[in-house]
Design a protein around this motif. Structure first.
Motif, short mmCIF file in Angstrom:
data_model
loop_
_atom_site.label_atom_id
_atom_site.label_comp_id
_atom_site.label_asym_id
_atom_site.label_seq_id
_atom_site.Cartn_x
_atom_site.Cartn_y
_atom_site.Cartn_z
N VAL A 114 -29.05 21.07 -23.67
CA VAL A 114 -29.08 21.69 -22.34
C VAL A 114 -30.37 22.48 -22.15
O VAL A 114 -31.04 22.37 -21.12
CB VAL A 114 -27.84 22.59 -22.11
CG1 VAL A 114 -27.96 23.36 -20.80
CG2 VAL A 114 -26.57 21.75 -22.12
N ARG A 115 -30.74 23.26 -23.16
CA ARG A 115 -31.96 24.07 -23.07
C ARG A 115 -33.20 23.19 -22.94
O ARG A 115 -34.04 23.42 -22.07
CB ARG A 115 -32.07 24.99 -24.30
CG ARG A 115 -33.24 25.96 -24.22
CD ARG A 115 -33.32 26.87 -25.45
NE ARG A 115 -33.76 26.12 -26.63
CZ ARG A 115 -32.99 25.84 -27.68
NH1 ARG A 115 -31.75 26.24 -27.74
NH2 ARG A 115 -33.48 25.16 -28.70
N ILE A 116 -33.30 22.19 -23.78
CA ILE A 116 -34.48 21.30 -23.75
C ILE A 116 -34.56 20.57 -22.42
O ILE A 116 -35.61 20.53 -21.78
CB ILE A 116 -34.43 20.31 -24.93
CG1 ILE A 116 -34.70 21.04 -26.25
CG2 ILE A 116 -35.42 19.17 -24.73
CD1 ILE A 116 -34.45 20.21 -27.49
N ILE A 123 -39.97 18.95 -15.00
CA ILE A 123 -41.36 18.52 -15.21
C ILE A 123 -41.47 17.02 -15.01
O ILE A 123 -42.38 16.53 -14.32
CB ILE A 123 -41.85 18.93 -16.61
CG1 ILE A 123 -41.92 20.46 -16.72
CG2 ILE A 123 -43.22 18.32 -16.92
CD1 ILE A 123 -42.12 20.98 -18.14
N LEU A 124 -40.54 16.26 -15.58
CA LEU A 124 -40.55 14.80 -15.43
C LEU A 124 -40.37 14.40 -13.96
O LEU A 124 -41.05 13.49 -13.47
CB LEU A 124 -39.47 14.17 -16.30
CG LEU A 124 -39.69 14.31 -17.81
CD1 LEU A 124 -38.40 13.97 -18.57
CD2 LEU A 124 -40.84 13.44 -18.28
N THR A 138 -44.95 12.16 -21.63
CA THR A 138 -43.71 12.70 -22.19
C THR A 138 -43.84 14.21 -22.29
O THR A 138 -44.94 14.74 -22.39
CB THR A 138 -43.42 12.12 -23.59
OG1 THR A 138 -44.50 12.46 -24.46
CG2 THR A 138 -43.24 10.62 -23.56
N VAL A 139 -42.72 14.89 -22.24
CA VAL A 139 -42.72 16.35 -22.36
C VAL A 139 -42.56 16.69 -23.84
O VAL A 139 -41.64 16.21 -24.50
CB VAL A 139 -41.58 16.97 -21.53
CG1 VAL A 139 -41.51 18.47 -21.74
CG2 VAL A 139 -41.77 16.65 -20.06
N SER A 140 -43.46 17.51 -24.35
CA SER A 140 -43.42 17.91 -25.75
C SER A 140 -42.11 18.61 -26.05
O SER A 140 -41.68 19.49 -25.32
CB SER A 140 -44.60 18.85 -26.04
OG SER A 140 -44.58 19.26 -27.37
N THR A 143 -39.04 14.38 -26.47
CA THR A 143 -39.56 13.02 -26.57
C THR A 143 -38.50 11.97 -26.26
O THR A 143 -38.75 11.04 -25.51
CB THR A 143 -40.16 12.79 -27.97
OG1 THR A 143 -41.13 13.79 -28.22
CG2 THR A 143 -40.80 11.42 -28.06
N TYR A 144 -37.32 12.10 -26.83
CA TYR A 144 -36.28 11.10 -26.60
C TYR A 144 -35.84 11.08 -25.15
O TYR A 144 -35.70 10.01 -24.54
CB TYR A 144 -35.07 11.34 -27.51
CG TYR A 144 -35.35 11.06 -28.96
CD1 TYR A 144 -35.42 9.75 -29.43
CD2 TYR A 144 -35.57 12.08 -29.87
CE1 TYR A 144 -35.68 9.47 -30.77
CE2 TYR A 144 -35.85 11.82 -31.20
CZ TYR A 144 -35.90 10.52 -31.65
OH TYR A 144 -36.17 10.25 -32.96
N THR A 145 -35.65 12.24 -24.55
CA THR A 145 -35.29 12.30 -23.14
C THR A 145 -36.41 11.73 -22.29
O THR A 145 -36.16 10.96 -21.36
CB THR A 145 -34.99 13.76 -22.71
OG1 THR A 145 -33.87 14.24 -23.44
CG2 THR A 145 -34.70 13.85 -21.22
#
Length: 163
Positions: A114-116, A123-124, A138-140, A143-145
């Motif tokens: 939830v936090r990530i 941002i995405l 990709t957002v640092s 990565t998987y999301t």
């Protein structure tokens, strides 16, 4: 004494490199943290650990634009299964341009998920509207999301025939 001087010099060089390294989005961590975060509603869907809005894959509500050219409507991408859970993106298109992007599903199994994702998804979404295609960074730390988001986004773009 010489080893200490080398260690200090190496540490300083490492810190300089670390702080001057450009981020993939060009956005500072402080700026990313200041973005508004939309959390899922507090209802029984949270007890399952996942929040999702049901949407048929690659669905759309296409209508011809009012002379502006291009597709218009809402298009849901296919669900991309990641290591931490499913990711699904929906885009809104007006006159052949992406006007909004929304994550319908993201991993929500743990408080860490939830936090990530509460930081990464806005941002995405913003990068999607800016780029007008699926070629976003990709957002640092997510990565998987990010990878799942990009795959689902591409299928939504394909369904909308934009980009």
């Amino acid at each position: 004494m010489r080893k200490i001087a080398v260690a200090i010099a190496s540490t300083i060089c490492g810190l300089v490199l670390l702080f001057t390294y450009p981020t993939s989005t060009g956005q500072s961590v402080a700026a990313a943290a200041a973005l508004p975060v939309a959390l899922p509603p507090n209802d029984s869907s949270l007890s399952s650990g996942r929040v999702s809005t049901p949407a048929p894959e690659a669905s759309n509500t296409t209508s011809s634009g009012s002379g502006t050219g291009g597709a218009s409507g809402t298009f849901a991408g296919s669900t991309s299964n990641t290591r931490y859970g499913p990711v699904q993106v929906q885009i809104s298109v007006t006159g052949g341009k992406i006007t909004a992007a929304t994550a319908l599903q993201v991993p929500q199994e743990s408080s860490r998920d939830v936090r990530i994702n509460s930081q990464a998804v806005p941002i995405l979404n913003q990068e999607t509207v800016q780029a007008q295609n699926a070629q976003i960074d990709t957002v640092s730390g997510a990565t998987y999301t990010s990878d799942g988001y990009i795959k689902s986004l591409q299928s939504a773009i394909d369904a909308a025939h934009v980009g």
